[in-house]
Scaffold this motif. Structure first.
Motif, PDB file in Angstrom:
ATOM      1  N   ARG B 192       0.687  29.815 -41.922  1.00 56.10           N
ATOM      2  CA  ARG B 192      -0.388  30.121 -43.042  1.00 56.10           C
ATOM      3  C   ARG B 192      -1.697  29.069 -42.290  1.00 56.10           C
ATOM      4  NH1 ARG B 192      -0.666  26.057 -48.167  1.00 56.10           N
ATOM      5  NH2 ARG B 192      -0.227  24.553 -46.386  1.00 56.10           N
ATOM      6  N   ASN B 193      -3.072  29.711 -42.386  1.00 54.48           N
ATOM      7  CA  ASN B 193      -3.394  29.331 -41.378  1.00 54.48           C
ATOM      8  C   ASN B 193      -4.508  28.575 -42.691  1.00 54.48           C
ATOM      9  OD1 ASN B 193      -6.464  28.562 -40.136  1.00 54.48           O
ATOM     10  ND2 ASN B 193      -6.628  31.029 -39.307  1.00 54.48           N
ATOM     11  N   GLU B 195      -7.418  27.336 -42.673  1.00 55.64           N
ATOM     12  CA  GLU B 195      -8.825  27.024 -43.467  1.00 55.64           C
ATOM     13  C   GLU B 195      -8.709  28.379 -44.895  1.00 55.64           C
ATOM     14  OE1 GLU B 195     -10.736  28.571 -39.257  1.00 55.64           O
ATOM     15  OE2 GLU B 195     -12.430  29.031 -40.653  1.00 55.64           O
ATOM     16  N   LYS B 196      -7.796  29.392 -44.814  1.00 58.63           N
ATOM     17  CA  LYS B 196      -8.025  29.666 -45.246  1.00 58.63           C
ATOM     18  C   LYS B 196      -7.197  29.878 -47.042  1.00 58.63           C
ATOM     19  CE  LYS B 196      -6.976  34.570 -43.290  1.00 58.63           C
ATOM     20  NZ  LYS B 196      -5.331  34.556 -42.153  1.00 58.63           N
ATOM     21  N   SER B 199     -11.395  29.494 -47.682  1.00 61.84           N
ATOM     22  CA  SER B 199     -11.419  31.045 -48.608  1.00 61.84           C
ATOM     23  C   SER B 199     -10.698  31.504 -49.894  1.00 61.84           C
ATOM     24  CB  SER B 199     -11.577  31.951 -47.277  1.00 61.84           C
ATOM     25  OG  SER B 199     -10.026  31.934 -46.362  1.00 61.84           O
TER      26      SER B 199
END
Ligand SMILES: Cc1ncc(C[n+]2csc(CCOP(=O)(O)OP(=O)(O)O)c2C)c(N)n1
Ligand SMILES: [Mg+2]
Lengths: 359, 326
Positions: B192-193, B195-196, B199
């Motif tokens: 998992r990023n 940043e996601k 978003s």
């Protein structure tokens, strides 16, 4: 045949209790942040990895409410989780699950479901930890039907009561004062359980009943030593179990001494002392010679600086002064023992002289 | 990267980071004297995050921080003497010694509070943004937190709220990959990023390698532009590394919870202070001598601050009875 006793710290005692019991009972699982850290929750989780299979050691993300709820869910379906928090304050994030679910599941399932769960809450003190890392919030938990709350002081009790807590079919909150972790005692290495039923007389005396919670027992023991020098013998009771609260030993003691002091770890307003005094008052045929004394943490958040921490915590000094006042002891005598006490004490913000920080 | 930052400003950035480094090193050096009697979470290795972000802020922008707040405090122009005194538990500390290292706060520079309970100060920053919106003010609310805060429900509640209410919040996640001894991979999904997550809450975001402070400056300026233009929050992820032990003055590499290669990479190759130093060396032949001057100046300031703290009085036992209520 009783085995030979071995000098053991409080921290080692609960470590032993957890490891020996978990080796016997494969349903015991461990949940904590930094479960297998080199320091393992102040040494209390030492050697877990060596003794317990990995699938029962559950590293908890920094998600206290979720993790505690998950522990409850696992407990309902057959596990016996032991959840450790480095500080009582971190468990505040999990209050919702503790109070709404852990404490209600048995009730709301008509006893069909149970939550055999141990929640370890450590109370910090000293080294400037300040307002958010040194609160004694045991009464929040003690207020809740459906929870059990224990606060052992000495290694032997810690081990025995911890085992009972693990074997109990209810959620049991274990209050551990960080400074109790260092206490040492000769205890039996094998597993013995100590039922979770009430107070214990730690020291006998005829002049004053002093009822203490957790580390406050140690303060009272120090006070007792100095009071004896001026001929006052106090009876010290370690409350040990806050819920269910059984006070027979306390009633018996005050029948004898006719004097009562309660020493809370936390704030006195709505504190443990408040409840004890209410129960004493509501019971008939108890006549104290003097108004009871209730001491506890000063009614303010804990400051970090060692300058302003003076007289913040209830201390042996405070116990001596208050008992002296109540018994009309000559002030000069009291001043003399206080001077001695001061000479022999370590700095105000450390549990012992070998403590050097940083946590 | 550094193209749009003037030479003068590059030097300012260097000064600010180097000052934090030297202050923290002095704390580490003196900690064993047992006069700073509170837990300290040092920012050595993570100076660029605080400096890069705060460089772009106005004085009126408000900052909230966590347990590791020394760099945030200094970068927001918090007073050095007040910080050192606070750590020494003295009455001249930024909150009179009542908080210690973990509770730094200085309202004169809008450094609002540091709260050492993970995630605990994030909603305060969002609440500040709500208030600014109602008052029709343009100020930005900044929330600094570590990678462990991602695991707390409260961050997600706050992101959701800031997103639907169009609040001017700059979320700054300092990702040093560790929560005490535990690596991110044991706490969060490997793939998992971070940043996601932003978003998923319809929040714009950017991830920046904190070994280059100029990138943080550019990224933050972009973020602030976005926030102002859209009246919406922004989420920065700054990849960084803590050099010392989680809490305390020592190195703890002998405990082997971190890869030696990872350690070497961050300390030897990705030190933001050294990187900027190299840029400045290339840009100006006078820099080395200027740097010596800067170092002298900072060291002098540090000695003065420590002496001030040492000489200051402890607060009285009466002091902490004040302000329990407003
Ligand atoms: C609610 C809560 N849980 C646990 C802790 C104990 N704790 C203190 S610092 C820390 C690590 C935090 O890691 P991170 O947020 O990544 O910040 P870093 O220390 O890496 O800067 C933890 C778990 C806490 N302070 N608050
Ligand atoms: Mg981290």
């Amino acid at each position: 045949m009783p085995k030979k006793k071995i000098l053991t710290t409080f921290a080692e005692a609960i470590n032993q209790a957890m490891i020996t019991e978990a080796k016997l009972d494969p349903t015991i699982i461990f949940i904590a942040q930094g479960l297998t850290d080199p320091t393992g929750v102040f040494g209390t989780l030492k050697n877990l990895e060596k003794n317990i299979p990995k699938n029962r050691l559950i590293e908890m993300p920094t998600s206290e409410n979720g993790a505690l709820g998950i522990a409850i869910g696992a407990a309902i379906s057959g596990m016996k989780p032991i959840v450790s928090f480095h500080r009582m304050e971190f468990a505040l994030l999990a209050l919702e699950q503790i109070i709404n679910n852990a404490a209600k599941t048995s009730f709301l399932s008509e006893g069909k479901l149970k939550v055999p769960l141990v929640i370890r809450l450590i109370i910090g003190r000293g080294w400037g930890q300040g307002a958010n890392h040194s609160q004694s919030l045991e009464t929040i938990f003690s207020h809740i039907p459906g929870l059990k709350v224990i606060a052992p002081t000495f290694p032997g009790d810690a081990k025995g009561m911890f085992l009972s807590a693990i074997r109990d079919n209810n959620p049991v909150i274990v209050i551990e004062h960080r400074w109790c972790h260092y206490l040492k005692d000769n205890i039996i290495p094998s597993n013995y359980s100590e039922p979770l039923i009430g107070a214990k007389i730690v020291k006998k005396g005829n002049h004053f009943t002093v009822l203490c919670v957790s580390y406050m027992v140690i303060e009272a023991l120090i006070a007792a030593k100095y009071l004896e020098e001026i001929g006052i013998f106090i009876e010290i009771i370690d409350l040990r179990v806050l819920r269910p609260l059984k006070l027979d030993k306390v009633f018996k003691s005050i029948n004898k001494t006719k004097h009562l002091m309660t020493v809370d770890l936390g704030w006195t307003l709505f504190g443990v002392g408040s409840e004890i005094l209410a129960q004493v008052f509501c019971r008939d045929a108890i006549h104290l010679k003097k108004p009871p004394i209730r001491i506890g943490m000063a009614d303010k958040p804990t400051p970090s600086s060692r300058g302003s921490i003076k007289s913040h915590y209830p201390s042996s000094e405070k116990i001596i002064i208050e008992i002296g006042k109540s018994l009309n002891i000559d002030l000069l005598k009291i001043k003399k023992v206080l001077k001695l006490l001061k000479k022999n004490s370590s700095p105000i913000d450390v549990p012992n002289n070998s403590f050097k920080g940083p946590f | 990267m550094e193209k749009n930052i003037s030479m003068n400003n590059l030097k300012k950035l260097f000064f600010s980071m180097y000052r934090i480094r030297l202050v923290e090193e002095e704390i580490a050096k003196r900690y064993s004297e047992q006069e700073m009697r509170c837990p300290v979470h040092l920012s050595i290795g993570q100076e660029s995050t605080a400096v890069g972000v705060s460089y772009c802020l106005k004085k009126s922008d408000k900052v909230y921080s966590s347990h590791r707040s020394h760099a945030h405090y200094l970068a927001k122009n918090g007073n050095l003497k007040s910080m050192i005194s606070e750590i020494y538990g003295k009455s001249t500390g930024c909150i009179g010694g009542r908080g210690g290292s973990m509770h730094l706060s200085d309202l004169s520079v809008n450094f609002m509070a540091s709260i050492p309970i993970i995630g605990s100060s994030i909603p305060l920053a969002v609440g500040n943004a709500l208030s600014e919106k109602i008052k029709k003010k343009k100020n930005i609310s900044v929330s600094f937190f570590g990678d462990a805060a991602i695991e707390e429900g409260i961050l997600h509640e706050c992101m959701n709220f800031a997103s639907i209410k169009n609040l001017k919040v700059l979320f700054v996640c300092e990702n040093n990959q560790y929560s005490i001894f535990t690596h991110l991979n044991e706490r969060q999904p490997k793939k998992r990023n971070i940043e996601k997550i932003a978003s998923a809450h319809s929040i714009a975001s950017k991830t920046i390698d904190a070994s280059d402070v100029t990138q943080i400056v550019n990224g933050t300026q972009e973020a602030l532009k976005y926030i102002k233009k859209n009246s919406a929050p922004f989420f920065l992820v700054l990849d960084t590394y803590r050099w010392k032990e989680h809490c305390g003055p020592m190195n703890d590499d002998h405990l082997n919870y971190r890869d030696k290669s990872e350690n070497d990479k961050w300390i030897k190759k990705k030190c933001a202070i050294k990187s900027l130093d190299n840029i400045l060396i290339k840009k100006s032949k006078y820099w080395p001598s200027e740097k010596i001057k800067i170092e002298k100046q900072i060291k002098k300031e540090i000695i003065i601050a420590f002496n001030f703290a040492l000489k200051s009085k402890l607060p009285s036992s009466k002091d902490s009875w004040r302000h329990v209520y407003a």
